[in-house]
Enzyme design. Structure first.
Site, PDB file in Angstrom:
ATOM      1  N   GLY A 229       6.050   3.632   8.398  1.00  0.00           N
ATOM      2  CA  GLY A 229       7.305   4.208   7.919  1.00  0.00           C
ATOM      3  C   GLY A 229       7.293   5.730   7.856  1.00  0.00           C
ATOM      4  N   ILE A 230       7.831   6.243   6.767  1.00  0.00           N
ATOM      5  CA  ILE A 230       7.987   7.691   6.609  1.00  0.00           C
ATOM      6  C   ILE A 230       6.621   8.381   6.581  1.00  0.00           C
ATOM      7  CG2 ILE A 230       8.799   9.473   5.003  1.00  0.00           C
ATOM      8  CD1 ILE A 230      11.109   7.527   4.243  1.00  0.00           C
ATOM      9  N   GLY A 301       4.888   4.860  -1.935  1.00  0.00           N
ATOM     10  CA  GLY A 301       5.926   4.499  -2.890  1.00  0.00           C
ATOM     11  C   GLY A 301       6.293   3.037  -2.745  1.00  0.00           C
ATOM     12  N   LEU A 307      18.140  -5.549 -12.047  1.00  0.00           N
ATOM     13  CA  LEU A 307      19.004  -4.941 -13.063  1.00  0.00           C
ATOM     14  C   LEU A 307      18.193  -4.770 -14.339  1.00  0.00           C
ATOM     15  CD1 LEU A 307      22.315  -6.970 -12.580  1.00  0.00           C
ATOM     16  CD2 LEU A 307      21.821  -4.624 -11.823  1.00  0.00           C
ATOM     17  N   TYR A 364      12.810   2.452 -10.355  1.00  0.00           N
ATOM     18  CA  TYR A 364      12.598   3.351  -9.212  1.00  0.00           C
ATOM     19  C   TYR A 364      13.181   4.743  -9.517  1.00  0.00           C
ATOM     20  CZ  TYR A 364      12.635   4.678  -4.211  1.00  0.00           C
ATOM     21  OH  TYR A 364      12.447   5.295  -2.988  1.00  0.00           O
ATOM     22  N   LYS A 368      11.384   8.318  -9.523  1.00  0.00           N
ATOM     23  CA  LYS A 368      11.766   9.376  -8.583  1.00  0.00           C
ATOM     24  C   LYS A 368      12.377  10.582  -9.315  1.00  0.00           C
ATOM     25  CE  LYS A 368      10.283   7.349  -4.863  1.00  0.00           C
ATOM     26  NZ  LYS A 368       9.107   7.895  -4.149  1.00  0.00           N
TER      27      LYS A 368
HETATM   28  P1  NAD Z   1       7.163   1.821   3.245  1.00  0.00           P
HETATM   29  O1  NAD Z   1       7.171   0.695   2.275  1.00  0.00           O
HETATM   30  O2  NAD Z   1       7.526   1.543   4.661  1.00  0.00           O
HETATM   31  O3  NAD Z   1       5.725   2.550   3.231  1.00  0.00           O
HETATM   32  C1  NAD Z   1       5.069   2.907   2.033  1.00  0.00           C
HETATM   33  C2  NAD Z   1       3.589   2.989   2.295  1.00  0.00           C
HETATM   34  O4  NAD Z   1       2.947   3.291   1.034  1.00  0.00           O
HETATM   35  C3  NAD Z   1       2.986   1.651   2.781  1.00  0.00           C
HETATM   36  O5  NAD Z   1       2.166   1.873   3.900  1.00  0.00           O
HETATM   37  C4  NAD Z   1       2.187   1.145   1.583  1.00  0.00           C
HETATM   38  O6  NAD Z   1       1.065   0.385   1.933  1.00  0.00           O
HETATM   39  C5  NAD Z   1       1.798   2.472   0.918  1.00  0.00           C
HETATM   40  N1  NAD Z   1       1.431   2.258  -0.495  1.00  0.00           N
HETATM   41  C6  NAD Z   1       2.111   1.539  -1.413  1.00  0.00           C
HETATM   42  N2  NAD Z   1       1.406   1.504  -2.577  1.00  0.00           N
HETATM   43  C7  NAD Z   1       0.283   2.237  -2.375  1.00  0.00           C
HETATM   44  C8  NAD Z   1      -0.826   2.568  -3.196  1.00  0.00           C
HETATM   45  N3  NAD Z   1      -0.901   2.139  -4.460  1.00  0.00           N
HETATM   46  N4  NAD Z   1      -1.806   3.344  -2.676  1.00  0.00           N
HETATM   47  C9  NAD Z   1      -1.746   3.784  -1.391  1.00  0.00           C
HETATM   48  N5  NAD Z   1      -0.725   3.480  -0.574  1.00  0.00           N
HETATM   49  C10 NAD Z   1       0.292   2.721  -1.047  1.00  0.00           C
HETATM   50  O7  NAD Z   1       8.140   2.918   2.610  1.00  0.00           O
HETATM   51  P2  NAD Z   1       8.969   4.118   3.310  1.00  0.00           P
HETATM   52  O8  NAD Z   1      10.349   3.667   3.503  1.00  0.00           O
HETATM   53  O9  NAD Z   1       8.229   4.693   4.454  1.00  0.00           O
HETATM   54  O10 NAD Z   1       8.984   5.170   2.103  1.00  0.00           O
HETATM   55  C11 NAD Z   1       8.053   6.213   1.939  1.00  0.00           C
HETATM   56  C12 NAD Z   1       8.429   7.033   0.721  1.00  0.00           C
HETATM   57  O11 NAD Z   1       9.773   7.519   0.842  1.00  0.00           O
HETATM   58  C13 NAD Z   1       8.377   6.251  -0.585  1.00  0.00           C
HETATM   59  O12 NAD Z   1       7.898   7.090  -1.626  1.00  0.00           O
HETATM   60  C14 NAD Z   1       9.820   5.889  -0.817  1.00  0.00           C
HETATM   61  O13 NAD Z   1      10.094   5.649  -2.179  1.00  0.00           O
HETATM   62  C15 NAD Z   1      10.540   7.125  -0.291  1.00  0.00           C
HETATM   63  N6  NAD Z   1      11.932   6.893   0.100  1.00  0.00           N
HETATM   64  C16 NAD Z   1      12.270   6.067   1.136  1.00  0.00           C
HETATM   65  C17 NAD Z   1      13.622   5.894   1.470  1.00  0.00           C
HETATM   66  C18 NAD Z   1      14.070   5.030   2.630  1.00  0.00           C
HETATM   67  O14 NAD Z   1      15.265   4.982   2.916  1.00  0.00           O
HETATM   68  N7  NAD Z   1      13.183   4.358   3.339  1.00  0.00           N
HETATM   69  C19 NAD Z   1      14.611   6.546   0.742  1.00  0.00           C
HETATM   70  C20 NAD Z   1      14.238   7.359  -0.314  1.00  0.00           C
HETATM   71  C21 NAD Z   1      12.893   7.539  -0.613  1.00  0.00           C
END
Ligand code: NAD
Length: 458
Positions: A229-230, A301, A307, A364, A368
């Site tokens: 992901g991100i 994350g 809710l 969440y 955040k």
């Molecule tokens: P994702 O679920 O695809 O990837 C998250 C990664 O974090 C995963 O590889 C997971 O294994 C890792 N992770 C989770 N818990 C962990 C831990 N305890 N230790 C180490 N690694 C851990 O999520 P994403 O969509 O790529 O999001 C990345 C960040 O961006 C997050 O913080 C998320 O809250 C934030 N975010 C995402 C969106 C969106 O639209 N996707 C929007 C706002 C914020």
């Protein structure tokens, strides 16, 4: 091709024509950054009068600035007045000299005359001063007016064009490294999904990179949650910008993590960020394998939506533990170590849910919102050695997380921003890379949204 089928349809062949005839929303295909790409593809109109506007016009055109020796090397095709029929690729409005709301009309109406001929994906950037309580009512009104006009203009633009602002603190020159760094970021395709935002530059700290395509050369960066992901996009983008990357993720994601680390020629560290000694483990790995640590991106994350009326400890606690308690504890260990002192950068992932709130996401949003507060109060702890802490707040980004949202809700959520589409992981990554760069040294404690100007919330 985007995974957004609707966006693909309204941009191709016969379906494009039908969408136009029916007056349906037509999100544009956004142009993304490629190294070597021209900064701006076309003439740039610089509006505003006075020494600041002149200085910006000189720097953009690449001519040196009087006896200051300042040169940007940007070599843009700069115009100071709009000419009928000319298609501008960018408009820069230098509004630092305004002292009364009456004075907004001249530059804004000059910009208006150039709006109809804007090139696709054009950029509008304002440069202004902050509306603080100690500058008198008229001056504060004029400056806050810039905020209002910028946010409204961003909502009027189409064709993938964006409008963003750089707000430079009083006493800091508009040619300070971060004022130019922010201006360049907003002009470039790196900010494709950043829209309607105002970024504050608080000091003249930071420095301009010798190579704008590799501003992170020689720097070592840790990215948590980097297996997919991100986080994976952040690892790739930081490496492209020259950094050596340590990719961190939980052992369960080990295989994907190694693939990401290998693809960026970095190293993998299997680690649960909530472990008590996570900070020390990160330091040990980074110093042993790479000899230094400069950048930490808290991206790991999780969500556990419910809710509040139905909330449980099992759903509340892990979200707070991963999203905010872990970054807090890791930062503390890094700051205490004395090994994180060469203009270090902390960038943490917040979310628009932490700003505007989101139904079913109290846990969440608490985490955040917590990240936003964390960077604000961590930044001052880093300024003594040229460091910064900032956050990035993504809106709707096309990832595995958002692919799980039911189809109809997902279609609606994508359109609820000024660019009428979801962002891509790379859009978040480009903003993280900017905040991690030397040219962002004067940007401290802020949260920059990457949301296409999401219509909900602030
Ligand atoms: P994702 O679920 O695809 O990837 C998250 C990664 O974090 C995963 O590889 C997971 O294994 C890792 N992770 C989770 N818990 C962990 C831990 N305890 N230790 C180490 N690694 C851990 O999520 P994403 O969509 O790529 O999001 C990345 C960040 O961006 C997050 O913080 C998320 O809250 C934030 N975010 C995402 C969106 C969106 O639209 N996707 C929007 C706002 C914020």
């Amino acid at each position: 091709m985007s995974t957004d089928t609707y966006l693909n349809l309204v941009n191709s062949g016969v379906t494009k024509k039908i969408a136009k005839q029916l007056g349906l929303p037509r999100p544009a295909q956004l142009r993304r950054f490629r190294p070597g790409q021209p900064l701006v593809a076309g003439p740039v109109l610089v509006l505003g009068t006075g020494p600041d506007a002149d200085a910006i016009a000189h720097l953009l055109s690449g001519t040196s600035l009087g006896d200051t020796g300042l040169e940007s090397g940007w070599d843009l095709d700069v115009r100071r007045t709009a000419t009928a029929g000319e298609r501008h690729a960018a408009i820069v409005l230098v509004l630092t000299e305004i002292t009364h709301p009456d004075q907004l009309s001249e530059p804004m109406l000059a910009a208006a005359s150039a709006l109809k001929g804007l090139a696709p994906g054009a950029r509008i950037v304002t440069i202004s001063r902050p509306a603080t309580a100690d500058i008198g009512p008229a001056l504060s009104a004029a400056r806050q007016g810039v905020d209002g006009v910028l946010r409204s203009l961003a909502k009027e633009l189409r064709g993938g064009a964006t409008a963003n602002g750089v707000v430079v603190a009083d006493g800091v020159p508009v040619t300070a490294p971060s004022a130019l760094g922010a201006l360049r970021f907003f002009l470039s395709t790196r900010s494709a999904f950043v829209d309607g935002q105002l970024l504050h530059v608080d000091s003249d700290a930071g420095s301009l990179p010798s190579d704008w395509d590799r501003p992170l050369a020689g720097r070592v960066a840790v990215v948590t949650g980097a297996a997919r992901g991100i986080g994976a996009a952040i690892a790739t983008t930081l490496a492209r910008d020259g950094a050596t990357v340590v990719a961190v993720d939980v052992p369960a994601a080990g295989e994907q993590l190694v693939a990401v680390a290998n693809s960026v020629r970095g190293t993998a560290l299997q680690l649960d960020v909530t472990a008590e000694d996570a900070g020390q483990k990160i330091l040990d790995h980074t110093l042993t394998r790479h000899g230094r640590l400069d950048i930490v991106v808290h991206n790991a994350g999780i969500t556990r939506d419910k809710l509040l009326a139905n909330m449980t400890t099992e759903k509340w606690d892990p979200v707070l533990a991963v999203n905010v308690a872990a970054p807090l504890r890791i930062n503390e260990a890094l700051l205490e170590s004395g090994d994180f002192t060469d203009a270090p950068r902390i960038v943490a992932l917040a979310s628009t849910s932490g700003i505007a709130g989101n139904r079913g996401q109290t846990n969440y949003a608490a985490s955040k919102g917590g990240v936003i507060g964390m960077v604000r109060a961590t930044a001052p702890l880093l300024t003594a050695f040229g460091g910064t802490a900032n956050a990035v707040a993504p809106g709707f980004i096309e990832t595995e997380m958002t692919a799980r949202i039911p189809a109809v809700t997902r279609q609606v959520a994508r359109r609820l921003n000024s660019l009428q589409q979801g962002g891509l992981p790379v859009d978040v990554a480009e903003t993280v890379a900017f905040l991690a760069s030397p040219q962002a040294g004067g940007v401290v404690g802020q949260t920059l949204r990457v949301c296409g100007q999401n219509l909900v919330g602030q």
